[in-house]
Design an enzyme around this catalytic site. Structure first.
Site, short mmCIF file in Angstrom:
data_model
loop_
_atom_site.label_atom_id
_atom_site.label_comp_id
_atom_site.label_asym_id
_atom_site.label_seq_id
_atom_site.Cartn_x
_atom_site.Cartn_y
_atom_site.Cartn_z
N ASP A 16 0.81 -1.31 -0.23
CA ASP A 16 -0.02 0.08 0.11
C ASP A 16 0.95 1.19 0.16
OD1 ASP A 16 -2.45 1.65 0.18
OD2 ASP A 16 -2.23 1.66 2.54
N ASP A 18 -0.18 5.09 0.98
CA ASP A 18 -0.41 6.09 2.25
C ASP A 18 -0.56 5.67 3.68
OD1 ASP A 18 -0.81 8.14 0.29
OD2 ASP A 18 -2.69 8.04 0.10
#
Length: 187
Positions: A16, A18
């Protein structure tokens, strides 16, 4: 069960963005490159990943684009600059997939596996038995389960969740601590 000491050049890392690679903004999105701030030692972690993983693939929900709050060109600039910095430090990213979709039922929006399925189509030699998803939200863990891969939870932004949840195979505080626990991190 995930034995991270068994990770070798045959493994694929889904990751991922953020809250994992860069700091999240509270109650907002990262709209421009100026707002993008790497977590400490992330570029060093990617250098270790480069030496160890067959593929490194970023999968990120980007609802801000779908809402019209983040410009698609700005997101492209963020991703190009993120890759450039990581490459300059000896790391790499093989692909970036993002979902601007607003509908939580969209096949491409995590926790649904669409972005992962796109990666499997592009890189057909990915072995899902030797792949993992690293993220900081339960939707990342569910994405991993929905794709049939291992999961690694980082406590960077949501440390109060039940870390014994069966959707989580391993837990680390940061991307750097995860990287240091891998075989390449011990070299």
């Amino acid at each position: 069960m995930l034995d991270i000491t068994a990770v070798d050049k045959n493994w694929t890392l889904f990751i991922d963005r953020d809250g994992v690679i860069n700091h999240e903004k509270y109650m907002d999105y990262i709209h421009t490159w100026d707002e993008f701030v790497f977590y400490d030692n992330v570029t060093e972690a990617f250098r270790l990943f480069n030496d160890l993983f067959k593929y490194i693939i970023v999968v990120t929900n980007q609802k801000g684009v779908g809402k019209g709050l983040t410009k698609a060109d700005d997101l492209d600039t963020i991703h190009k600059n993120m890759e450039l910095v990581i490459n300059e430090k000896g790391g790499r990213i093989d692909a970036i997939y993002f979902s601007p979709d607003l509908d939580d039922d969209s096949p491409n929006r995590k926790p649904n596996p669409g972005m992962g399925l796109q990666a499997l189509e592009r890189f057909p030699d990915i072995d899902v038995n030797k792949a993992m998803m690293v993220g900081n939200k339960m939707s990342d863990m569910e994405f991993g389960r929905n794709l049939g891969i291992h999961t690694v939870y980082l406590t960077t932004t949501h440390p109060a969740i039940d870390l014994a949840d069966k959707r989580i195979d391993a837990v680390f505080n940061t991307l750097d601590s995860f990287a240091q626990a891998l075989p390449a991190g011990k070299l």
